[in-house]
Design a protein around this motif. Sequence first.
Motif, PDB file in Angstrom:
ATOM      1  N   PHE A   1      44.965  31.873  20.671  1.00 57.03           N
ATOM      2  CA  PHE A   1      44.090  33.294  21.067  1.00 57.03           C
ATOM      3  C   PHE A   1      43.115  33.219  22.465  1.00 57.03           C
ATOM      4  O   PHE A   1      42.898  34.057  22.876  1.00 57.03           O
ATOM      5  CB  PHE A   1      44.051  33.934  19.632  1.00 57.03           C
ATOM      6  N   THR A   2      42.288  32.352  21.260  1.00 56.64           N
ATOM      7  CA  THR A   2      40.964  32.471  22.798  1.00 56.64           C
ATOM      8  C   THR A   2      41.484  31.692  24.068  1.00 56.64           C
ATOM      9  O   THR A   2      41.232  32.662  25.346  1.00 56.64           O
ATOM     10  CB  THR A   2      40.442  31.213  22.055  1.00 56.64           C
ATOM     11  N   LEU A   3      42.286  30.612  23.947  1.00 59.95           N
ATOM     12  CA  LEU A   3      42.858  30.606  25.533  1.00 59.95           C
ATOM     13  C   LEU A   3      43.590  31.309  26.129  1.00 59.95           C
ATOM     14  O   LEU A   3      43.496  31.905  27.431  1.00 59.95           O
ATOM     15  CB  LEU A   3      44.276  29.465  25.032  1.00 59.95           C
ATOM     16  N   GLY A   4      44.657  32.395  24.517  1.00 57.84           N
ATOM     17  CA  GLY A   4      45.021  33.470  25.935  1.00 57.84           C
ATOM     18  C   GLY A   4      43.816  34.328  26.357  1.00 57.84           C
ATOM     19  O   GLY A   4      44.570  35.482  27.377  1.00 57.84           O
ATOM     20  N   LEU A   5      42.761  34.570  25.996  1.00 59.93           N
ATOM     21  CA  LEU A   5      41.881  35.780  25.795  1.00 59.93           C
ATOM     22  C   LEU A   5      41.162  36.286  26.992  1.00 59.93           C
ATOM     23  O   LEU A   5      41.675  37.296  27.930  1.00 59.93           O
ATOM     24  CB  LEU A   5      40.609  35.622  25.114  1.00 59.93           C
ATOM     25  N   ALA A   6      41.118  34.749  27.827  1.00 60.33           N
ATOM     26  CA  ALA A   6      41.043  34.694  29.154  1.00 60.33           C
ATOM     27  C   ALA A   6      42.159  35.283  30.404  1.00 60.33           C
ATOM     28  O   ALA A   6      41.438  36.135  31.386  1.00 60.33           O
ATOM     29  CB  ALA A   6      40.249  33.107  29.145  1.00 60.33           C
ATOM     30  N   GLU A   7      43.007  34.899  29.925  1.00 58.20           N
ATOM     31  CA  GLU A   7      43.846  35.465  31.124  1.00 58.20           C
ATOM     32  C   GLU A   7      43.851  36.903  30.614  1.00 58.20           C
ATOM     33  O   GLU A   7      44.393  37.001  31.610  1.00 58.20           O
ATOM     34  CB  GLU A   7      45.118  34.395  30.310  1.00 58.20           C
ATOM     35  N   PHE A   8      44.429  36.884  29.350  1.00 54.72           N
ATOM     36  CA  PHE A   8      44.887  38.677  28.872  1.00 54.72           C
ATOM     37  C   PHE A   8      43.330  39.509  29.947  1.00 54.72           C
ATOM     38  O   PHE A   8      44.025  40.713  30.567  1.00 54.72           O
ATOM     39  CB  PHE A   8      44.465  38.615  27.405  1.00 54.72           C
ATOM     40  N   ILE A   9      42.143  39.011  29.465  1.00 56.53           N
ATOM     41  CA  ILE A   9      41.172  39.571  31.033  1.00 56.53           C
ATOM     42  C   ILE A   9      41.427  39.888  31.768  1.00 56.53           C
ATOM     43  O   ILE A   9      40.874  40.474  32.787  1.00 56.53           O
ATOM     44  CB  ILE A   9      39.958  39.473  30.097  1.00 56.53           C
ATOM     45  N   ARG A  10      41.274  38.389  32.044  1.00 60.40           N
ATOM     46  CA  ARG A  10      41.650  38.533  33.998  1.00 60.40           C
ATOM     47  C   ARG A  10      42.923  39.417  34.577  1.00 60.40           C
ATOM     48  O   ARG A  10      42.922  39.886  36.048  1.00 60.40           O
ATOM     49  CB  ARG A  10      42.093  36.691  34.022  1.00 60.40           C
ATOM     50  N   GLN A  11      43.769  39.495  33.728  1.00 63.79           N
ATOM     51  CA  GLN A  11      45.444  40.084  34.502  1.00 63.79           C
ATOM     52  C   GLN A  11      44.809  41.718  34.336  1.00 63.79           C
ATOM     53  O   GLN A  11      45.237  42.418  34.463  1.00 63.79           O
ATOM     54  CB  GLN A  11      46.556  40.341  33.457  1.00 63.79           C
ATOM     55  N   ILE A  12      44.278  42.009  32.986  1.00 68.15           N
ATOM     56  CA  ILE A  12      43.636  43.661  33.754  1.00 68.15           C
ATOM     57  C   ILE A  12      42.560  43.906  34.804  1.00 68.15           C
ATOM     58  O   ILE A  12      43.041  44.932  35.093  1.00 68.15           O
ATOM     59  CB  ILE A  12      43.224  43.518  32.218  1.00 68.15           C
TER      60      ILE A  12
ATOM     61  N   VAL B   1      28.982  34.652  45.592  1.00 66.34           N
ATOM     62  CA  VAL B   1      28.634  35.700  46.385  1.00 66.34           C
ATOM     63  C   VAL B   1      30.390  37.378  46.589  1.00 66.34           C
ATOM     64  O   VAL B   1      30.113  37.972  46.540  1.00 66.34           O
ATOM     65  CB  VAL B   1      28.850  35.991  47.880  1.00 66.34           C
ATOM     66  N   TYR B   2      30.966  36.298  46.388  1.00 65.14           N
ATOM     67  CA  TYR B   2      32.277  36.385  46.586  1.00 65.14           C
ATOM     68  C   TYR B   2      33.235  36.789  45.800  1.00 65.14           C
ATOM     69  O   TYR B   2      33.011  35.731  44.913  1.00 65.14           O
ATOM     70  CB  TYR B   2      33.294  36.528  48.233  1.00 65.14           C
ATOM     71  N   ILE B   3      33.292  37.765  44.683  1.00 65.84           N
ATOM     72  CA  ILE B   3      33.809  37.640  42.805  1.00 65.84           C
ATOM     73  C   ILE B   3      35.603  37.625  42.832  1.00 65.84           C
ATOM     74  O   ILE B   3      35.672  38.749  42.967  1.00 65.84           O
ATOM     75  CB  ILE B   3      33.591  38.079  41.909  1.00 65.84           C
ATOM     76  N   GLU B   4      36.449  36.902  42.657  1.00 66.91           N
ATOM     77  CA  GLU B   4      38.012  37.950  42.137  1.00 66.91           C
ATOM     78  C   GLU B   4      38.090  37.208  40.878  1.00 66.91           C
ATOM     79  O   GLU B   4      37.551  35.923  40.145  1.00 66.91           O
ATOM     80  CB  GLU B   4      38.711  36.603  43.174  1.00 66.91           C
ATOM     81  N   PRO B   5      38.826  37.510  40.191  1.00 66.74           N
ATOM     82  CA  PRO B   5      39.097  37.216  38.921  1.00 66.74           C
ATOM     83  C   PRO B   5      39.983  35.932  38.655  1.00 66.74           C
ATOM     84  O   PRO B   5      39.012  34.844  37.652  1.00 66.74           O
ATOM     85  CB  PRO B   5      40.525  37.911  38.277  1.00 66.74           C
ATOM     86  N   ILE B   6      40.499  35.067  39.498  1.00 63.21           N
ATOM     87  CA  ILE B   6      40.673  34.255  39.260  1.00 63.21           C
ATOM     88  C   ILE B   6      39.756  32.693  39.510  1.00 63.21           C
ATOM     89  O   ILE B   6      40.175  31.398  38.901  1.00 63.21           O
ATOM     90  CB  ILE B   6      42.239  33.016  40.682  1.00 63.21           C
ATOM     91  N   LEU B   7      38.874  33.280  40.184  1.00 68.32           N
ATOM     92  CA  LEU B   7      37.593  32.777  40.810  1.00 68.32           C
ATOM     93  C   LEU B   7      36.746  32.303  38.861  1.00 68.32           C
ATOM     94  O   LEU B   7      36.067  31.012  38.031  1.00 68.32           O
ATOM     95  CB  LEU B   7      36.244  32.423  41.601  1.00 68.32           C
ATOM     96  N   ALA B   8      36.500  34.273  38.056  1.00 66.46           N
ATOM     97  CA  ALA B   8      36.053  33.743  37.355  1.00 66.46           C
ATOM     98  C   ALA B   8      36.568  33.567  35.544  1.00 66.46           C
ATOM     99  O   ALA B   8      35.394  33.603  35.232  1.00 66.46           O
ATOM    100  CB  ALA B   8      35.142  35.659  37.138  1.00 66.46           C
TER     101      ALA B   8
ATOM    102  N   THR C   1      44.394  46.088  42.054  1.00 72.50           N
ATOM    103  CA  THR C   1      45.064  47.037  42.322  1.00 72.50           C
ATOM    104  C   THR C   1      45.489  48.182  42.627  1.00 72.50           C
ATOM    105  O   THR C   1      45.868  48.696  43.635  1.00 72.50           O
ATOM    106  CB  THR C   1      46.465  46.120  41.263  1.00 72.50           C
ATOM    107  N   VAL C   2      45.834  48.801  41.052  1.00 75.45           N
ATOM    108  CA  VAL C   2      45.121  50.020  41.017  1.00 75.45           C
ATOM    109  C   VAL C   2      44.761  50.851  42.581  1.00 75.45           C
ATOM    110  O   VAL C   2      44.392  51.616  42.672  1.00 75.45           O
ATOM    111  CB  VAL C   2      45.070  50.558  39.470  1.00 75.45           C
ATOM    112  N   SER C   3      42.981  49.770  41.978  1.00 78.27           N
ATOM    113  CA  SER C   3      42.287  50.975  42.738  1.00 78.27           C
ATOM    114  C   SER C   3      41.970  50.471  44.180  1.00 78.27           C
ATOM    115  O   SER C   3      41.668  50.979  44.803  1.00 78.27           O
ATOM    116  CB  SER C   3      40.414  50.631  42.801  1.00 78.27           C
ATOM    117  N   GLY C   4      43.362  49.484  44.414  1.00 78.06           N
ATOM    118  CA  GLY C   4      43.509  48.993  45.795  1.00 78.06           C
ATOM    119  C   GLY C   4      42.180  47.992  46.389  1.00 78.06           C
ATOM    120  O   GLY C   4      41.656  47.544  47.546  1.00 78.06           O
ATOM    121  N   THR C   5      41.284  47.710  45.407  1.00 75.67           N
ATOM    122  CA  THR C   5      40.634  46.554  46.074  1.00 75.67           C
ATOM    123  C   THR C   5      40.785  45.049  45.568  1.00 75.67           C
ATOM    124  O   THR C   5      41.963  44.783  45.010  1.00 75.67           O
ATOM    125  CB  THR C   5      39.225  46.145  45.450  1.00 75.67           C
ATOM    126  N   LYS C   6      40.310  43.923  46.300  1.00 72.07           N
ATOM    127  CA  LYS C   6      40.491  42.759  46.225  1.00 72.07           C
ATOM    128  C   LYS C   6      39.423  42.236  44.852  1.00 72.07           C
ATOM    129  O   LYS C   6      39.632  41.308  44.066  1.00 72.07           O
ATOM    130  CB  LYS C   6      41.333  41.935  47.136  1.00 72.07           C
TER     131      LYS C   6
END
Lengths: 312, 245
Positions: free
Chosen positions: A116-127, A222-229, A133-138
């Motif tokens: 569950f804890t492993l999945g959690l990070a992936e889950f939040i990242r996907q959200i 400086v520049y934050i992306e989900p894959i990095l965070a 994507t919805v708001s059109g930012t990266k």
Amino acid sequence: MRLTAKNWQGLALTAVLLGVAACLPLLTTAYWLTIGVTIALYTVLATSWALFSGPTHYISLATAAFFGVGTYTTGLGIEHLPYWVLPPLAGLIGAALAALVGLATLRLSGVYFVIFTLGLAEFIRQIITWGQTVSGTKGIYVLTSITEAHIYWQLLGLAGLVWLLGWLIGRSRLGFALRIIGDDEEVARHSGIHTARAKVLLFMVPGAFAAITGAVLAPRYVYIEPILAFTPMLSFQVVIMALLGGTGRLWGPVVGVIPFTFLWEGISASVPNQTTLLLGVAFLVIVYVLPRGFVGLIEDARARVNRAEGYA
Amino acid sequence: MRMVSPVLSLRGVTKRFGGLVAVNGMDFDVTEHEVLGLIGPNGSGKSTTLNLISGALMPSEGTISLRGAPITHLAAQDIARKGVARTFQLVRLLPSMTVLENVKAGAVFGHRRRWGTEANAQAQALMEQVGLAGRGHLKVGQLTYIDTKRVELARALAGDPKVLLLDEWLAGLNPTELEEGIALIRRLRDEGRTVILVEHVMDAIRSLCDRCVVMASGTKIAEGAVADVLADPEVIRAYLGDDDD
Ligand SMILES: Nc1ncnc2c1ncn2[C@@H]1O[C@H](COP(=O)(O)OP(=O)(O)O)[C@@H](O)[C@H]1O
Ligand SMILES: [Mg+2]
């Protein structure tokens, strides 16, 4: 609260070491400061991780989830709030998230908890990715005047705070309850310990600290992306460093963090494509060869010396 | 005769495991300062009954109350806090801890909660009472079998429970140890503790219990003074019919 001479020694030694470490940015080059940040970062993460996972034996892979949430707290909040509000705010969010996750999972057996804890990070990242994507930012820019040295000092302060909190918990009813739970949960329950509550409370500690750490580190990216965070690698590294040092003592994880950081520097520089594999190998080696980590080695050696002196 | 309100009472308590009815409509009371024997052949449902009282298992039907207040559906930790302490048929100690810490676990978290020097003093007093004086610093792995049983007993007593549940506490002891064990429980009785004693050793039942409840196949088949119950033909049949015993 009465303190023994040994308590005072420990407190004084910790304060002196932190004080010496705090001089690093004044003395060295940028390269060594970067190493210092890495060590301080993993010390906070691994020590707070061990506060929960050491006594309970629940292996949490949620570090990246909390860390990422903290990073995004700074990323999203920096335009609206003064910077100094953000790390404490991230701590509250991390603790609340940990409480939710704990309530949902800590009644389950250890295996489900790990997954569950492993999945959690992936889950939040996907959200977050979906939200972008919805708001059109990266990604988000975090532009501040905070320097590497500022980050380093904040992390050292956090390390001091984790040690202090861990020491206080170790002397508290909660700390005793968790040791009992770690030994035999059934006995704990029949002795009158609210095991679920104790575990959830303690799980909030690494949750809060990982989120604060993420918030403190955000300006560095400086520049934050989900894959990095939300990189899962972070969760695994924290587990390995804590186990390498040993979770039986408060000073255990840092004893694992320092050598591992140097080892990792070497590995990433020489074989950058094999890091995941080597991480896996390191994990196996630690579990089989050093089940109690460096703490175990040190304490066994100390016991041998004591015995030898006893015979002399 | 003055009516004494029971410390613990079971009414129609039933536990089913799938199709198996392990405990079937159990009714009995335990009065204050009483040692109640709970006996019966192997598999008759004695441990399950203790598990239901202590909250390790939830009853399928019936009610259990402690001093008149229902505890039927409470969690184990809440039942422990309200004053039910237990030992386990297979001894369960805290392996990473010392004897003192094991006993302290009961003193810190039981029915009456203590902390600091008060908890230490309580743990020391109980270690002394069960015959563990001076052994507080030992790791539990270094203990003899009877001493592990003493630790478990001291841990259960350390929170000043209203009712103590002992599941075959005397089982597996050699003759000398058995004598010591019986003397130890007799002292608990003389102190006025309220105990449910699940036991196979007949000598112990005769010398320790005020009353007895006899179970067979999950059902109560007899209840009363020990001598009467053991002379009951149905009880004798239940025991003789059980080849394991
Ligand atoms: N958790 C369980 N699941 C399924 N069956 C059980 C469980 N616990 C006990 N039983 C069954 O219930 C019956 C009563 O067992 P128990 O209470 O342990 O008997 P006793 O303590 O009198 O020897 C036995 O047939 C046993 O196999
Ligand atoms: Mg049994």
